[in-house]
Structure formats: C-alpha cells, structure tokens
Design a protein around this motif. Sequence first.
Motif, mmCIF file in Angstrom:
data_model
loop_
_atom_site.group_PDB
_atom_site.id
_atom_site.type_symbol
_atom_site.label_atom_id
_atom_site.label_comp_id
_atom_site.label_asym_id
_atom_site.label_seq_id
_atom_site.Cartn_x
_atom_site.Cartn_y
_atom_site.Cartn_z
ATOM 1 N N GLU A 69 78.420 14.157 86.999
ATOM 2 C CA GLU A 69 78.511 12.749 86.616
ATOM 3 C C GLU A 69 77.547 12.432 85.472
ATOM 4 N N ALA A 70 76.317 12.913 85.573
ATOM 5 C CA ALA A 70 75.332 12.684 84.512
ATOM 6 C C ALA A 70 75.798 13.333 83.210
ATOM 7 N N GLU A 71 76.322 14.545 83.292
ATOM 8 C CA GLU A 71 76.815 15.225 82.084
ATOM 9 C C GLU A 71 77.973 14.456 81.459
ATOM 10 N N SER A 72 78.814 13.883 82.291
ATOM 11 C CA SER A 72 79.930 13.087 81.788
ATOM 12 C C SER A 72 79.412 11.868 81.020
ATOM 13 N N HIS A 73 78.385 11.221 81.558
ATOM 14 C CA HIS A 73 77.789 10.078 80.871
ATOM 15 C C HIS A 73 77.200 10.499 79.523
ATOM 16 N N ILE A 74 76.512 11.631 79.510
ATOM 17 C CA ILE A 74 75.877 12.091 78.271
ATOM 18 C C ILE A 74 76.922 12.457 77.222
ATOM 19 N N LYS A 75 78.031 13.021 77.651
ATOM 20 C CA LYS A 75 79.119 13.306 76.711
ATOM 21 C C LYS A 75 79.642 12.008 76.102
ATOM 22 N N ARG A 76 79.700 10.951 76.907
ATOM 23 C CA ARG A 76 80.124 9.650 76.393
ATOM 24 C C ARG A 76 79.075 9.117 75.409
ATOM 25 N N PHE A 77 77.776 9.346 75.697
ATOM 26 C CA PHE A 77 76.715 8.944 74.766
ATOM 27 C C PHE A 77 76.932 9.611 73.415
ATOM 28 N N ILE A 78 77.212 10.916 73.444
ATOM 29 C CA ILE A 78 77.413 11.680 72.207
ATOM 30 C C ILE A 78 78.625 11.138 71.453
ATOM 31 N N LEU A 79 79.700 10.884 72.177
ATOM 32 C CA LEU A 79 80.911 10.331 71.565
ATOM 33 C C LEU A 79 80.600 8.998 70.883
ATOM 34 N N PHE A 80 79.821 8.166 71.546
ATOM 35 C CA PHE A 80 79.436 6.879 70.961
ATOM 36 C C PHE A 80 78.589 7.087 69.707
ATOM 37 N N LEU A 81 77.586 7.947 69.799
ATOM 38 C CA LEU A 81 76.691 8.165 68.666
ATOM 39 C C LEU A 81 77.430 8.700 67.440
ATOM 40 N N LYS A 82 78.468 9.477 67.652
ATOM 41 C CA LYS A 82 79.243 10.027 66.537
ATOM 42 C C LYS A 82 80.310 9.055 66.036
ATOM 43 N N SER A 83 80.510 7.953 66.757
ATOM 44 C CA SER A 83 81.475 6.949 66.314
ATOM 45 C C SER A 83 80.813 6.017 65.305
ATOM 46 N N ASP A 84 81.581 5.127 64.755
ATOM 47 C CA ASP A 84 81.038 4.115 63.849
ATOM 48 C C ASP A 84 80.916 2.758 64.538
ATOM 49 N N GLU A 139 88.492 4.569 74.361
ATOM 50 C CA GLU A 139 89.777 5.270 74.330
ATOM 51 C C GLU A 139 90.126 5.726 72.918
ATOM 52 N N LYS A 140 89.843 4.890 71.934
ATOM 53 C CA LYS A 140 90.114 5.259 70.539
ATOM 54 C C LYS A 140 89.312 6.504 70.154
ATOM 55 N N GLU A 141 88.044 6.557 70.533
ATOM 56 C CA GLU A 141 87.205 7.712 70.197
ATOM 57 C C GLU A 141 87.629 8.960 70.968
ATOM 58 N N ILE A 142 88.100 8.782 72.180
ATOM 59 C CA ILE A 142 88.605 9.925 72.956
ATOM 60 C C ILE A 142 89.829 10.513 72.255
ATOM 61 N N ASN A 143 90.704 9.653 71.783
ATOM 62 C CA ASN A 143 91.957 10.096 71.164
ATOM 63 C C ASN A 143 91.811 10.513 69.703
ATOM 64 N N GLU A 144 90.791 9.980 69.016
ATOM 65 C CA GLU A 144 90.568 10.306 67.606
ATOM 66 C C GLU A 144 89.085 10.578 67.355
ATOM 67 N N PRO A 145 88.518 11.596 67.990
ATOM 68 C CA PRO A 145 87.079 11.839 67.836
ATOM 69 C C PRO A 145 86.719 12.243 66.405
ATOM 70 N N LYS A 146 85.538 11.845 65.991
ATOM 71 C CA LYS A 146 85.044 12.204 64.661
ATOM 72 C C LYS A 146 84.233 13.484 64.705
ATOM 73 N N TYR A 147 83.895 13.937 65.879
ATOM 74 C CA TYR A 147 82.994 15.069 66.070
ATOM 75 C C TYR A 147 83.768 16.218 66.706
ATOM 76 N N LEU A 148 83.644 17.386 66.144
ATOM 77 C CA LEU A 148 84.347 18.567 66.642
ATOM 78 C C LEU A 148 85.862 18.379 66.643
ATOM 79 N N ASN A 149 86.357 17.678 65.652
ATOM 80 C CA ASN A 149 87.777 17.425 65.529
ATOM 81 C C ASN A 149 88.319 18.309 64.416
ATOM 82 N N LYS A 150 89.172 19.261 64.774
ATOM 83 C CA LYS A 150 89.705 20.211 63.787
ATOM 84 C C LYS A 150 90.406 19.509 62.626
ATOM 85 N N LYS A 151 91.096 18.417 62.895
ATOM 86 C CA LYS A 151 91.817 17.713 61.851
ATOM 87 C C LYS A 151 90.874 17.165 60.780
#
Length: 157
Positions: A69-84, A139-151
């Motif tokens: 659960e804690a790791e899941s939260h931290i992954k969300r933190f990273i996703l947020f930090l890499k978003s705009d 949800e937008k960041e989950i579907n279109e991440p800016k980090y580690l996104n091959k596209k």
Amino acid sequence: MNRSHRNILAENLLHYLSGRITNFEFMDRIEPIYPTNDKGVKAVENSFWYCYDDLRKHKNTGKDKLTDEAESHIKRFILFLKSDNEYEWKDPKFSNPIKWILNIITFGIYSKKSEENLTEKIEIGDERVWPFYRETEFEKEINEPKYLNKKRHHNTV
C-alpha cells in the motif's frame, strides 16, 4: 511549479523504492530541494518522510521494505511529480500559528465557526488520489504518463 525540484524528488523516490539507494542517500540527494517554493514538492517530501526510519541506514528491502500500500502511494507521488499538475491542496488547518492558538484557547470552537462561515460550494479534493486533486487528473496521468512512456521517448518513423 519547480520542474527541476520535482524531477530530483521523483527520481530519488524511484531509486529508494527500487532498493537502489539507502534512506541516508535519499536524504542527501534531495537536500538541494529543501528551499523549494513548490508546494507539491514540499507536501510529497513531508508525506514520504513518514515512510522510512531516518535514525539508521537501510534500504527498502527485507524487514525495512515498505508495504504494498505504501509503495502504491509512492508510485502515485512519482506520477504526480512527473506531471504538470499544480498542487492544489490547501495548507493544513493549523498552519497559521494565530489560528492554531485561537483553536486551542477556544477548545476547537474557532475552527468550527471558521468552517461554518465558508461558502458551502468549496471544492474539496479527492483524498484517494492525493497529491492529485481530482481523480480525472490522476486517471489522465495513468493513461498518458510523461515518465517512462515509450511514445514520448522514441521518434516514430
């Protein structure tokens, strides 16, 4: 928003999470971001501080491994930090020392009266997706991440 500070914190959260660096290495690496004015960086770093022991050296492995659960939260933190996304959460109720003192003196009545005086239509963030403010942003960041996104990292021919 401070992109540089967000990147430093995100990268080092990822390195700690993966067990590549110790908690002490993490603290040393993020030291340059402490004077940041980015509220999102401050909030995430403060929240993450509760996830590790800062009195002894360890990695996120073995008996020191964070819960799923804690790791899941931290992954969300990273996703947020890499978003705009801007950090939209308000400061905690008692961040203002005068309000904090008034709350103590009045046994909490001041806070209740202050909340009653606010307009009823104040938008409240979704705590389930913190530090994002809205589930749609998450949800937008989950579907279109800016980090580690091959596209985003490879040119298509």
